[in-house]
Design a protein around this motif. Sequence first.
Motif, PDB file in Angstrom:
ATOM      1  N   ALA A   1       0.822  -1.219   0.000  1.00 53.38           N
ATOM      2  CA  ALA A   1       0.000   0.000   0.000  1.00 53.38           C
ATOM      3  C   ALA A   1       0.856   1.270   0.000  1.00 53.38           C
ATOM      4  O   ALA A   1       0.530   2.244  -0.677  1.00 53.38           O
ATOM      5  CB  ALA A   1      -0.945   0.002   1.190  1.00 53.38           C
ATOM      6  N   ASP A   2       1.970   1.265   0.733  1.00 50.73           N
ATOM      7  CA  ASP A   2       2.814   2.470   0.796  1.00 50.73           C
ATOM      8  C   ASP A   2       3.381   2.817  -0.574  1.00 50.73           C
ATOM      9  O   ASP A   2       3.415   3.979  -0.977  1.00 50.73           O
ATOM     10  CB  ASP A   2       3.956   2.286   1.806  1.00 50.73           C
ATOM     11  N   ARG A   3       3.822   1.793  -1.276  1.00 53.88           N
ATOM     12  CA  ARG A   3       4.396   2.019  -2.610  1.00 53.88           C
ATOM     13  C   ARG A   3       3.317   2.524  -3.578  1.00 53.88           C
ATOM     14  O   ARG A   3       3.552   3.439  -4.370  1.00 53.88           O
ATOM     15  CB  ARG A   3       5.011   0.704  -3.107  1.00 53.88           C
ATOM     16  N   VAL A   4       2.146   1.905  -3.504  1.00 53.06           N
ATOM     17  CA  VAL A   4       1.040   2.334  -4.375  1.00 53.06           C
ATOM     18  C   VAL A   4       0.695   3.801  -4.090  1.00 53.06           C
ATOM     19  O   VAL A   4       0.520   4.596  -5.002  1.00 53.06           O
ATOM     20  CB  VAL A   4      -0.214   1.453  -4.173  1.00 53.06           C
ATOM     21  N   ARG A   5       0.591   4.145  -2.811  1.00 53.66           N
ATOM     22  CA  ARG A   5       0.207   5.516  -2.460  1.00 53.66           C
ATOM     23  C   ARG A   5       1.232   6.528  -2.942  1.00 53.66           C
ATOM     24  O   ARG A   5       0.875   7.613  -3.396  1.00 53.66           O
ATOM     25  CB  ARG A   5       0.006   5.633  -0.945  1.00 53.66           C
ATOM     26  N   GLU A   6       2.490   6.163  -2.846  1.00 54.68           N
ATOM     27  CA  GLU A   6       3.549   7.076  -3.311  1.00 54.68           C
ATOM     28  C   GLU A   6       3.402   7.347  -4.811  1.00 54.68           C
ATOM     29  O   GLU A   6       3.463   8.482  -5.260  1.00 54.68           O
ATOM     30  CB  GLU A   6       4.915   6.437  -3.010  1.00 54.68           C
ATOM     31  N   MET A   7       3.180   6.280  -5.568  1.00 58.26           N
ATOM     32  CA  MET A   7       2.996   6.417  -7.013  1.00 58.26           C
ATOM     33  C   MET A   7       1.697   7.163  -7.338  1.00 58.26           C
ATOM     34  O   MET A   7       1.663   8.051  -8.185  1.00 58.26           O
ATOM     35  CB  MET A   7       2.973   5.020  -7.636  1.00 58.26           C
ATOM     36  N   ALA A   8       0.642   6.808  -6.615  1.00 59.52           N
ATOM     37  CA  ALA A   8      -0.675   7.384  -6.887  1.00 59.52           C
ATOM     38  C   ALA A   8      -0.724   8.872  -6.570  1.00 59.52           C
ATOM     39  O   ALA A   8      -1.453   9.627  -7.221  1.00 59.52           O
ATOM     40  CB  ALA A   8      -1.743   6.643  -6.087  1.00 59.52           C
ATOM     41  N   ARG A   9       0.054   9.310  -5.576  1.00 63.82           N
ATOM     42  CA  ARG A   9       0.054  10.744  -5.235  1.00 63.82           C
ATOM     43  C   ARG A   9       0.490  11.590  -6.424  1.00 63.82           C
ATOM     44  O   ARG A   9      -0.031  12.685  -6.636  1.00 63.82           O
ATOM     45  CB  ARG A   9       0.978  11.007  -4.040  1.00 63.82           C
ATOM     46  N   TRP A  10       1.433  11.090  -7.191  1.00 62.76           N
ATOM     47  CA  TRP A  10       1.857  11.824  -8.396  1.00 62.76           C
ATOM     48  C   TRP A  10       0.699  11.957  -9.380  1.00 62.76           C
ATOM     49  O   TRP A  10       0.430  13.022  -9.927  1.00 62.76           O
ATOM     50  CB  TRP A  10       3.024  11.101  -9.085  1.00 62.76           C
ATOM     51  N   MET A  11       0.013  10.837  -9.611  1.00 63.49           N
ATOM     52  CA  MET A  11      -1.122  10.845 -10.546  1.00 63.49           C
ATOM     53  C   MET A  11      -2.195  11.808 -10.066  1.00 63.49           C
ATOM     54  O   MET A  11      -2.726  12.620 -10.830  1.00 63.49           O
ATOM     55  CB  MET A  11      -1.716   9.441 -10.682  1.00 63.49           C
ATOM     56  N   LEU A  12      -2.522  11.716  -8.776  1.00 64.81           N
ATOM     57  CA  LEU A  12      -3.588  12.564  -8.228  1.00 64.81           C
ATOM     58  C   LEU A  12      -3.222  14.039  -8.293  1.00 64.81           C
ATOM     59  O   LEU A  12      -4.046  14.868  -8.677  1.00 64.81           O
ATOM     60  CB  LEU A  12      -3.879  12.169  -6.779  1.00 64.81           C
ATOM     61  N   ALA A  13      -1.980  14.354  -7.932  1.00 64.25           N
ATOM     62  CA  ALA A  13      -1.583  15.772  -7.923  1.00 64.25           C
ATOM     63  C   ALA A  13      -1.632  16.361  -9.332  1.00 64.25           C
ATOM     64  O   ALA A  13      -2.092  17.488  -9.526  1.00 64.25           O
ATOM     65  CB  ALA A  13      -0.190  15.929  -7.330  1.00 64.25           C
ATOM     66  N   THR A  14      -1.191  15.595 -10.332  1.00 65.21           N
ATOM     67  CA  THR A  14      -1.183  16.159 -11.683  1.00 65.21           C
ATOM     68  C   THR A  14      -2.600  16.321 -12.237  1.00 65.21           C
ATOM     69  O   THR A  14      -2.853  17.231 -13.013  1.00 65.21           O
ATOM     70  CB  THR A  14      -0.331  15.304 -12.654  1.00 65.21           C
ATOM     71  N   TYR A  15      -3.522  15.468 -11.808  1.00 67.36           N
ATOM     72  CA  TYR A  15      -4.912  15.601 -12.287  1.00 67.36           C
ATOM     73  C   TYR A  15      -5.721  16.596 -11.457  1.00 67.36           C
ATOM     74  O   TYR A  15      -6.401  17.460 -11.985  1.00 67.36           O
ATOM     75  CB  TYR A  15      -5.627  14.240 -12.256  1.00 67.36           C
ATOM     76  N   LEU A  16      -5.667  16.445 -10.145  1.00 60.19           N
ATOM     77  CA  LEU A  16      -6.588  17.203  -9.297  1.00 60.19           C
ATOM     78  C   LEU A  16      -6.229  18.681  -9.193  1.00 60.19           C
ATOM     79  O   LEU A  16      -7.010  19.473  -8.676  1.00 60.19           O
ATOM     80  CB  LEU A  16      -6.688  16.576  -7.904  1.00 60.19           C
TER      81      LEU A  16
ATOM     82  N   ALA B   1      -9.416   6.320  -1.584  1.00 60.21           N
ATOM     83  CA  ALA B   1     -10.774   6.517  -2.106  1.00 60.21           C
ATOM     84  C   ALA B   1     -10.784   6.531  -3.630  1.00 60.21           C
ATOM     85  O   ALA B   1     -11.740   6.084  -4.257  1.00 60.21           O
ATOM     86  CB  ALA B   1     -11.357   7.825  -1.567  1.00 60.21           C
ATOM     87  N   LEU B   2      -9.709   7.057  -4.228  1.00 59.63           N
ATOM     88  CA  LEU B   2      -9.729   7.346  -5.672  1.00 59.63           C
ATOM     89  C   LEU B   2      -8.945   6.352  -6.527  1.00 59.63           C
ATOM     90  O   LEU B   2      -9.104   6.337  -7.747  1.00 59.63           O
ATOM     91  CB  LEU B   2      -9.199   8.758  -5.927  1.00 59.63           C
ATOM     92  N   ILE B   3      -8.089   5.545  -5.904  1.00 57.11           N
ATOM     93  CA  ILE B   3      -7.307   4.552  -6.655  1.00 57.11           C
ATOM     94  C   ILE B   3      -7.654   3.173  -6.117  1.00 57.11           C
ATOM     95  O   ILE B   3      -7.672   2.964  -4.899  1.00 57.11           O
ATOM     96  CB  ILE B   3      -5.780   4.786  -6.477  1.00 57.11           C
ATOM     97  N   VAL B   4      -7.929   2.241  -7.016  1.00 56.41           N
ATOM     98  CA  VAL B   4      -8.237   0.874  -6.598  1.00 56.41           C
ATOM     99  C   VAL B   4      -6.914   0.126  -6.438  1.00 56.41           C
ATOM    100  O   VAL B   4      -6.118   0.065  -7.372  1.00 56.41           O
ATOM    101  CB  VAL B   4      -9.122   0.181  -7.657  1.00 56.41           C
ATOM    102  N   HIS B   5      -6.659  -0.430  -5.250  1.00 54.85           N
ATOM    103  CA  HIS B   5      -5.426  -1.212  -5.100  1.00 54.85           C
ATOM    104  C   HIS B   5      -5.612  -2.324  -4.084  1.00 54.85           C
ATOM    105  O   HIS B   5      -6.565  -2.333  -3.307  1.00 54.85           O
ATOM    106  CB  HIS B   5      -4.229  -0.310  -4.753  1.00 54.85           C
ATOM    107  N   GLY B   6      -4.690  -3.279  -4.122  1.00 54.45           N
ATOM    108  CA  GLY B   6      -4.780  -4.465  -3.280  1.00 54.45           C
ATOM    109  C   GLY B   6      -4.536  -5.695  -4.134  1.00 54.45           C
ATOM    110  O   GLY B   6      -4.119  -5.579  -5.291  1.00 54.45           O
ATOM    111  N   ASP B   7      -4.807  -6.877  -3.578  1.00 48.10           N
ATOM    112  CA  ASP B   7      -4.663  -8.084  -4.397  1.00 48.10           C
ATOM    113  C   ASP B   7      -5.839  -8.134  -5.386  1.00 48.10           C
ATOM    114  O   ASP B   7      -6.789  -7.347  -5.270  1.00 48.10           O
ATOM    115  CB  ASP B   7      -4.572  -9.338  -3.508  1.00 48.10           C
ATOM    116  N   PRO B   8      -5.768  -9.031  -6.388  1.00 45.42           N
ATOM    117  CA  PRO B   8      -6.807  -9.015  -7.430  1.00 45.42           C
ATOM    118  C   PRO B   8      -8.235  -9.129  -6.896  1.00 45.42           C
ATOM    119  O   PRO B   8      -9.129  -8.423  -7.361  1.00 45.42           O
ATOM    120  CB  PRO B   8      -6.444 -10.212  -8.311  1.00 45.42           C
ATOM    121  N   ALA B   9      -8.441  -9.997  -5.902  1.00 45.20           N
ATOM    122  CA  ALA B   9      -9.804 -10.181  -5.376  1.00 45.20           C
ATOM    123  C   ALA B   9     -10.297  -8.903  -4.692  1.00 45.20           C
ATOM    124  O   ALA B   9     -11.460  -8.509  -4.843  1.00 45.20           O
ATOM    125  CB  ALA B   9      -9.828 -11.352  -4.394  1.00 45.20           C
ATOM    126  N   THR B  10      -9.396  -8.238  -3.953  1.00 46.77           N
ATOM    127  CA  THR B  10      -9.751  -6.975  -3.293  1.00 46.77           C
ATOM    128  C   THR B  10     -10.105  -5.926  -4.336  1.00 46.77           C
ATOM    129  O   THR B  10     -11.084  -5.181  -4.183  1.00 46.77           O
ATOM    130  CB  THR B  10      -8.567  -6.481  -2.426  1.00 46.77           C
TER     131      THR B  10
END
Length: 319
Positions: free
Chosen positions: A212-227, A271-280
């Motif tokens: 989750a930490d790695r995903v959030r770090e990557m996702a923050r870039w995506m969110l900041a550039t869009y939002l 809330a805005l990025i879907v992450h976790g294992d495939p079933a999650t």
Amino acid sequence: MSHNWGMTIPFYDRPLSKSRELIAELPELGYTDAWSAEVSGADGFVPLAMAAQWAPGIRLGSAIVPVSTRGPGLLAMSAATLADLAPERFVLGIGASSPAIVERWNAGRFDKPYARTRDTLRFLKKALAGEKVSETYETFEIKGFKLERAPELPPKIVLAALRPRMLHLAAAEADGAITNWLSPDDVRKVRAEIGEGTELIARLFVCVSEDADRVREMARWMLATYLTVPVYAAFHDWLGRGEVLRPMHEAWQAGDRPAALKAIPDEVVDALIVHGDPATCRARIQEYVDNGLDTPVLAPVPGGEVSIEQAVRELAPKR
């Protein structure tokens, strides 16, 4: 599972020329739809033309093609071509786009985005029905345009719509609305604006990863550039995230990118990025559907432990 389950093409880790096998696999995996995008990678139409041949039977849509980077007639021609290649399976998604894409990259003019989208929609409905169009709209004038070969069945047209005015236009005059960067709870608020009978489509960014930490770090870039783009900032104000995103906006405007990223709370990322294992991830996508999303369009992003190819297979509804 949702009746519709879409995938974004081409995939983020490969060019269109290397996408044939994976696109061809989509129908047997249970995907019903393939949706393109148009920012600064592939254009919005060619991937759909290829997918029409590679994955017969799948519904094809553009999410979205801007209304101000091509002339109205050219948009009608491209849509008619796709409608001919994939009769009853092509959906034209159009939208206002953003000043960066329209003005800075395409030397167009981002004027009156709502009116330009509405006028383009009205023109396309006539042109794709085979009519000869001579009309003065608020944002442009057309003199005597007629498609040489109109499609036997005009394609459906859906609109990129974030806030009430565009959502109401999509419900009243188009065949659906496309949205993105929203949570399952936000779907209810968007659905309330368009009522029950209008198809609601959303691109959902998915990272198949349990780190989750790695995903959030990557996702923050995506969110900041869009939002930080004004239309998305206004969208999230309307959704009720104005206060929680204010520190990010202030740091971004001050030019402090690291502080802006740090200011995005974990709960907003989750809330805005879907992450976790495939079933999650599949269960989370189903939450969007349960709250009123008709067509989830998955966009698996790189950075997880599994390859995009594996993610496409593991996120499929048939698993």
